[in-house]
Design an enzyme around this catalytic site. Structure first.
Site, PDB file in Angstrom:
ATOM      1  CG  ASP A 288      -2.021   0.843   0.833  1.00  0.00           C
ATOM      2  OD1 ASP A 288      -2.262   1.724   0.018  1.00  0.00           O
ATOM      3  OD2 ASP A 288      -3.377   0.859   1.837  1.00  0.00           O
TER       4      ASP A 288
HETATM    5  C1  BGC Z   1      -4.992   3.270   0.249  1.00  0.00           C
HETATM    6  C2  BGC Z   1      -5.150   2.434  -0.996  1.00  0.00           C
HETATM    7  C3  BGC Z   1      -5.067   3.021  -2.230  1.00  0.00           C
HETATM    8  C4  BGC Z   1      -3.559   3.436  -2.300  1.00  0.00           C
HETATM    9  C5  BGC Z   1      -3.282   4.342  -3.663  1.00  0.00           C
HETATM   10  C6  BGC Z   1      -3.551   4.319  -0.155  1.00  0.00           C
HETATM   11  O1  BGC Z   1      -3.455   5.159   0.824  1.00  0.00           O
HETATM   12  O2  BGC Z   1      -4.888   2.534   1.242  1.00  0.00           O
HETATM   13  O3  BGC Z   1      -6.358   1.767  -0.827  1.00  0.00           O
HETATM   14  O4  BGC Z   1      -5.154   2.135  -3.388  1.00  0.00           O
HETATM   15  O5  BGC Z   1      -3.470   4.669  -1.324  1.00  0.00           O
HETATM   16  O6  BGC Z   1      -4.067   5.436  -3.855  1.00  0.00           O
END
Ligand code: BGC
Length: 729
Positions: A288
């Protein structure tokens, strides 16, 4: 020099096959695995490491700024998060990768397409309430088509985290509290995004997230610790991911949370042992955003280099915005702290996905006109149907709904005219401008009615200056639509709330409006279950609208006019109040079944999982089971005739639960959803729902190591209020 050229030319003329031979990885007649191995064998350490990194491209709509960023990016980069919706810009970066990198490896462009790209669909928790996996699949395919035309190859969706604490803002992004429903929806979304051929130019790669147990965040706060036993990991949090892997999800995203002491982005048990080894997942795992370098804040490593090592060795393949793999992986491999085999395994997985997406053959996206790629009528039609099926009728005293021909309607509340707040979090490239709001929807559906609106108050704060006008509008109308709810950013990431009740000002407005003595249709827009127990007594009818996207107003109008008979069912329990959390239907039995409840509030939730009314009534006939004495290899057939005993046509969702009353290995939930099916039944007609169960998969359970077992003994099949006892020999 000339001499050498002459020799080369001579050789080529003598052996034309040398000239014609292209590298295996560029030969689409070869298998993907052959191509991957060939390409991998040609790559330098530096090229391999670059494939394992994802950066961002643009964060705003300033094209010049984007151009600059394109120049800055290395042509060898593995992936970018693509914030633009311009195919041309994507193509310009792709051109750089194809033509300026040594081996011509295409970049894969990712983006958070969570519930639609430009055509915004209901938030996933709402979609789950449709209990309609075919339509959820269709919604995902609409999202994929729009995204692909804008230059996106890969979405960070679906989120399949089981969530049982509605204070957690991210309940909006998932499919609710039940592992089975979430599994069915996970597989549907994966199929919708990826299609049967993800390289056909209409589909994109899915990414299941957040692996794993992120939904168990303590007290619903975001990014925090999760205390998850191996048992609940296996029986609650892993099944939806396994279902998505079986459906072919090409990627998985690791999560931010720490699972019982081990941060999930460095947890080899879940990332490697379970996902890759046991389930045979051959796609790749992306971190993530920042979840590798955050291992430092979690107190697991002391610096970014250690973070890179911990994640890589645990099985995490691609670094999303951590600046860990790009900075340290090369050294880690040279120092022998990350094996070459592990590095190759990660690169192989990334390349495999790029081949599967057909990016080597079709690296570019065909530029189309804006009108040709977004908001096509058929996309909006899918959005409307999904919105209709997502909304849940919670109350309908005296059959207030559907409204026959109201002559005057007052639409009151902060959501009355709002467009933006219907979108929900993660609205992709959707804008409020295209939302059909409640007033607009009602005006279109009831052209002869006099429709007035009054905001009454804001979403929060203490300003009551609009109350008077709102009460006046209410007293002059036949019926009042009281439109309350949450702002867009009250749910989603980093949007936890300490209470699921609406702010006091909205409650106060409702109490004032109720004094006008007119029938109230309470419409609640939110990304999470709300505490509605103080609002419920004020309303004659209630619709949980959720954040249902662009077509919200049209869908709501279809429901209240009776053009669509409500069929949505709650995919997550609505607690009586915040203090009841956590509360979910498939809990374990307590030691004292009639004691132990809170003394100051009811023990039952306000609305159960699966709850939802219709304008008609359904009467369930006798449930018949093929045999009540079964063996482990029997196939169980369950039939239940359901009659639409009311006067209008409708769609009923029949649900089949099982219960194992005693289990010597581990106690089991009081009931577990195993099948559901929705079917249209015309007024007066009967439809026979037929469910097939396989004891090996449907009556069995898992132990704390994920080993499935099936005990002999008694099992119950539960359909509505009928319980059929089976005996397994
Ligand atoms: C979130 C994810 C997301 C990623 C990319 C993160 O902060 O937890 O769900 O896909 O950012 O934007």
């Amino acid at each position: 020099m000339e001499k050498i050229l002459v020799i080369i030319l001579g050789l080529l003329l003598t052996f034309p096959s040398i000239a014609a031979r292209k590298p295996i990885y560029k030969d689409s007649s070869k298998s993907i695995e052959e191509r991957v191995e060939d390409l991998l064998s040609r790559m330098t350490l530096e090229e391999k490491v670059l494939q394992l990194n994802q950066y961002t491209l643009g964060r705003n709509d300033n094209a010049n700024n984007f151009e600059e960023q394109v120049h800055k990016l290395s042509p060898e980069i593995g992936s970018v998060i693509y914030f633009s919706d311009s195919p041309e810009l994507r193509n310009s970066l792709q051109k750089k990768a194809m033509e300026e990198s040594r081996l011509g490896i295409p970049v894969v462009f990712g983006f958070d397409v969570i519930h639609g790209y430009r055509t915004i669909l209901p938030v996933p928790i709402a979609q789950a309430c449709s209990f309609d996996p075919e339509l959820v699949e269709e919604g995902a395919s609409v999202a994929a088509m729009e995204a692909k035309k804008a230059g996106v190859d890969w979405t960070f969706s679906p989120m399949v985290d089981i969530a049982r604490d509605p204070r957690w803002g991210r309940v909006a992004e998932g499919y609710g509290e039940d592992p089975y429903l979430a599994s069915v929806m996970a597989a549907a979304a994966v199929r919708g995004y990826q299609g049967t051929d993800p390289s056909d130019g209409k589909h994109i790669a899915a990414c299941m997230k957040h692996f794993v147990a992120y939904g168990a965040s303590e007290a619903g706060r975001d990014y925090v610790y999760t205390e998850v036993s191996r048992q609940s990991l296996w029986d609650t949090y892993l099944p939806s991911f396994e279902a998505g892997v079986r459906a072919g999800a090409m990627t998985v995203m690791s999560s931010f949370n720490c699972i019982s002491g081990i941060p999930s982005s460095a947890d080899s048990y879940t990332l490697t042992e379970v996902l890759k080894n046991r389930w045979g997942f051959d796609g790749f795992i992306v971190s993530d955003w920042g979840s590798i370098q955050q291992l430092r804040s979690q107190g697991f490593v002391s610096d970014k280099k250690e973070a890179a090592m911990a994640s890589m060795n645990a099985g995490l393949d691609m670094d999303m915005m951590n600046e860990c793999y790009d900075a340290y992986l090369e050294d880690l491999v040279k120092e022998g702290k990350v094996s070459e085999a592990r590095l190759d395994d990660a690169v192989r997985r990334v390349l495999r996905m790029k081949f599967r997406l057909g990016l080597f053959e079709h690296p570019y996206v065909e530029p189309t006109k804006y009108m040709e790629r977004f908001l096509l009528p058929e996309y909006l039609e899918t959005a409307r149907r999904l919105a209709e099926e997502s909304m849940v009728l919670l109350k309908n005293d005296g059959g207030l709904l559907p409204l026959s021909k109201p002559s005057s309607i007052a639409v009151i509340g902060p959501m009355a005219e709002s467009r933006f707040h219907h979108l929900g979090s993660w609205q992709g490239k959707g804008t409020g401008e295209f939302v059909v709001n409640t007033v607009a929807g009602l005006k279109k559906r009831f052209p002869d009615a006099q429709i007035v609106s009054a905001q009454g108050c804001d979403f929060d704060g203490g300003d009551r200056s609009g109350f008077e006008a709102a009460v006046k509008a209410a007293s002059e109308a036949d019926v009042v639509f009281l439109c309350l709810g949450e702002k867009n950013n009250w749910s989603g990431e980093n949007a936890s709330r300490s209470t699921i009740a609406l702010p006091a000002i909205q409650q106060a407005l409702a109490e004032e409006i109720a004094k006008a003595g007119k029938p109230i249709v309470l419409v609640t827009t939110s990304g999470r279950p709300l505490d509605l127990h103080l609002l419920e007594p004020l309303a004659t009818a209630m619709i949980q609208e959720w954040q249902t996207g662009l077509e919200s107003g049209n869908a709501l109008a279809a429901l209240v006019s009776g053009d669509y008979n409500p069929s949505g069912r709650l995919a997550i329990t609505f607690p009586y109040s915040t203090g009841q959390i956590p509360i979910y239907y498939n809990h374990r039995q307590s030691a004292r079944t009639n004691q132990g409840f809170y003394q100051d509030i009811p023990s039952k939730p306000l609305y159960d999982f699966g709850y939802g009314l219709s304008y008609t009534t359904y009467s369930y006939g006798k449930v018949e089971v093929s045999d009540s004495l079964i063996t482990k290899d029997s196939k169980i057939r369950v039939r239940v005739p359901v009659t639409n005993s009311g006067s209008v046509d409708g769609t009923e969702t029949a649900m089949l639960f099982i219960r194992d009353p005693y289990c010597s290995v581990v106690t089991r939930p009081v009931k577990e959803l195993k099948r559901f099916s929705r079917h249209e039944i015309k007024a007066g007609e009967t439809y026979v729902f037929v469910f097939e169960l396989d004891p090996q998969t449907d009556l069995s359970f898992v132990d704390s190591e994920g080993r499935r077992f099936l005990e002999s003994g008694e099992y119950d099949i539960i359909v509505k209020d009928q319980i059929i006892r089976l005996t397994l020999k």
